[in-house]
Design a protein around this motif. Structure first.
Motif, PDB file in Angstrom:
ATOM      1  N   LEU A 131       0.831  -1.208   0.000  1.00 41.43           N
ATOM      2  CA  LEU A 131       0.000   0.000   0.000  1.00 41.43           C
ATOM      3  C   LEU A 131       0.865   1.257   0.000  1.00 41.43           C
ATOM      4  O   LEU A 131       0.531   2.253  -0.644  1.00 41.43           O
ATOM      5  CB  LEU A 131      -0.945  -0.011   1.213  1.00 41.43           C
ATOM      6  CG  LEU A 131      -2.084  -1.039   1.140  1.00 41.43           C
ATOM      7  CD1 LEU A 131      -2.814  -1.158   2.471  1.00 41.43           C
ATOM      8  CD2 LEU A 131      -3.069  -0.689   0.021  1.00 41.43           C
ATOM      9  N   GLY A 134       1.877   1.800  -3.287  1.00 38.85           N
ATOM     10  CA  GLY A 134       0.769   2.344  -4.064  1.00 38.85           C
ATOM     11  C   GLY A 134       0.474   3.803  -3.765  1.00 38.85           C
ATOM     12  O   GLY A 134      -0.479   4.358  -4.298  1.00 38.85           O
ATOM     13  N   ALA A 136       0.014   5.209  -0.560  1.00 39.90           N
ATOM     14  CA  ALA A 136      -0.667   5.517   0.696  1.00 39.90           C
ATOM     15  C   ALA A 136       0.335   6.047   1.718  1.00 39.90           C
ATOM     16  O   ALA A 136       1.507   5.653   1.717  1.00 39.90           O
ATOM     17  CB  ALA A 136      -1.346   4.269   1.248  1.00 39.90           C
ATOM     18  N   ALA A 141      -1.800   3.175   5.151  1.00 39.84           N
ATOM     19  CA  ALA A 141      -1.297   1.852   4.782  1.00 39.84           C
ATOM     20  C   ALA A 141      -1.540   0.865   5.918  1.00 39.84           C
ATOM     21  O   ALA A 141      -1.981  -0.271   5.695  1.00 39.84           O
ATOM     22  CB  ALA A 141       0.185   1.926   4.442  1.00 39.84           C
ATOM     23  N   THR A 223      -5.917   4.228  -0.745  1.00 40.02           N
ATOM     24  CA  THR A 223      -4.862   5.031  -1.382  1.00 40.02           C
ATOM     25  C   THR A 223      -5.367   6.393  -1.817  1.00 40.02           C
ATOM     26  O   THR A 223      -4.581   7.316  -2.020  1.00 40.02           O
ATOM     27  CB  THR A 223      -4.297   4.312  -2.626  1.00 40.02           C
ATOM     28  OG1 THR A 223      -5.357   4.134  -3.576  1.00 40.02           O
ATOM     29  CG2 THR A 223      -3.719   2.961  -2.263  1.00 40.02           C
ATOM     30  N   HIS A 225      -6.709   6.905  -4.648  1.00 38.32           N
ATOM     31  CA  HIS A 225      -6.715   6.967  -6.105  1.00 38.32           C
ATOM     32  C   HIS A 225      -8.132   6.796  -6.614  1.00 38.32           C
ATOM     33  O   HIS A 225      -8.886   5.971  -6.117  1.00 38.32           O
ATOM     34  CB  HIS A 225      -5.875   5.826  -6.707  1.00 38.32           C
ATOM     35  CG  HIS A 225      -4.425   5.990  -6.493  1.00 38.32           C
ATOM     36  ND1 HIS A 225      -3.720   7.076  -6.941  1.00 38.32           N
ATOM     37  CD2 HIS A 225      -3.514   5.193  -5.884  1.00 38.32           C
ATOM     38  CE1 HIS A 225      -2.455   6.938  -6.618  1.00 38.32           C
ATOM     39  NE2 HIS A 225      -2.296   5.813  -5.959  1.00 38.32           N
TER      40      HIS A 225
END
Lengths: 243, 243
Positions: A131, A134, A136, A141, A223, A225
């Motif tokens: 995470l 990614g 975070a 995370a 995250t 996103h």
DNA sequence: ACCTGAACACCGTTCAAGT
DNA sequence: ACCTGAACACCGTTCAAGT
């Protein structure tokens, strides 16, 4: 020459000395063969050719023993593929879910007797790392890893019921699915308007699609996103999860 | 004048006739007073002044009875405030979690014996409606409602352990928290590098903050709104959840 | 210290027998 | 049809007694 007592002992394989490790291993074997429900203190003791009371020298309680069993099984989750962080995250979380799904009763136990062994910690750490990779922040995370694992266990517990017709099953999954579909299609438009209006969308999708949706949705939330920004491996790139 | 038999019956309150409703109500009362663990078939029967076998005329099994109890308790969740969809969603999901948290053993049961009564359906429908209001498509709203309820139950089950020191408790929450903190602070930087590096972030935050984070993160993932786009009521705008 | 048998205090569910 | 007592086949955990 020698007294008969030792002789009769030598006739059958030597009874291995009791130890915490031996107890956990035997319990794992019972869980693999017959599910957690059969792995009672009495049964484990029987397998070790002793009485249930003897186990309490090495384990505090049934819950503690189950916790050790789960941690041992987590150790056996296959390593993730060497691909994107998304693919690895999916493989890890799905591996955990599949493990809990494989042995009846295990998922329930995993939620209540919060696993905290070294293998669980390592799994948590791996998810946290993915995470972070990614995008975070550390707090997200950490909490995200928590949520993903909790959700995996809850999902597994929800349809934790061996094969259809298994006498040990909590519920018959086929019967269950029928009942749900029936309830949704005949739902009262006055009491549950959205359910009635969108019945098709509610019932849509296979279990594996629903699982994918849940993973993707959680990772998006963790995250931050947007769906459209989050590259997600296509479903056919991985081995299908149990449908 | 009258035979003594009816007389002695009149001495004590008339034994109410057995019925499914009566059984469920009595079971709810036991759950409220002593937790789900005490609400056994034998105990419920005792309270109704009969034998356990008699209950099987009205309920199929213990699981079915527990499912009915949960549905009745869901009916009692207070109505959400007349505010934004976010505030109402939070109130509903938190109300469900608090209910499962209140009575020891109930949360565990809610995950396994998937509630499917009319009150659970109504709760599901309300959440779905709120997510639709928040901009989710019908499929996401449906799966989102599912995920929110599942995670609420799992969260409750995770720390489902009455007061510290309760002999009925699964684990002592204080002891548990100590153990977790210890494990994180002393975690091996080689085996669990992220846990070791971000120990502070991992342990940060109160239970209610963690719960808020989980709700917000899930809603973000479900609706696809970015954190920054998602208006979320400030924490002090609502009654604090059990810390 | 480790191990044991027996006991304590429970379970869910079934079933023949009664009403 | 409903209700019952008794039985069946189990549980986890404790504890005095042994080695």
């Amino acid at each position: 020459l020698s007294s008969p007592q030792p002789r009769s002992r030598r006739d059958r394989p030597a009874k291995p000395p009791l130890s915490r490790n031996e107890i956990v291993n035997v319990t794992v074997e019972i869980v693999e063969r017959e599910g957690l429900g059969k792995a009672t203190m009495r049964r484990v003791a029987q397998e070790l050719d002793t009485g249930a009371a003897s186990l309490y020298v090495y384990v505090r309680s049934t819950a503690e023993l189950q916790s050790a069993v789960i941690d041992e099984l987590i150790r056996r989750i296959p390593a993730p593929p060497d691909e994107s962080w998304q693919a690895r995250l999916r493989a890890q979380v799905t591996g955990y879910r599949d493990l809990l799904l494989r042995y009846p009763g295990l998922a329930r136990s995993a939620i209540v007797v919060r696993p905290a062994g070294s293998n669980f910690m390592r799994l948590f750490d791996q998810l946290m790392g993915l995470l972070l990779e990614g995008g975070a922040d550390p707090k997200s995370a950490s909490r995200g890893a928590d949520m993903l694992l909790l959700n995996a266990a809850a999902t597994a517990a929800e349809h934790s019921m061996a094969e259809a017709g298994d006498p040990d099953a909590d519920v018959d999954p086929v019967e269950e699915q029928r009942a749900i579909e029936m309830a949704v299609w005949t739902s009262d438009p006055a009491g549950t308007p959205h359910l009635a209006k969108h019945a098709e969308a509610v019932l849509e999708g296979s279990p594996s699609e629903r699982w994918e949706w849940m993973l993707r949705s959680q990772v998006t939330g963790i995250t931050g996103h947007l769906f459209t920004d989050l590259t997600w491996p296509t479903a056919d790139a991985v081995r299908p999860v149990s449908d």
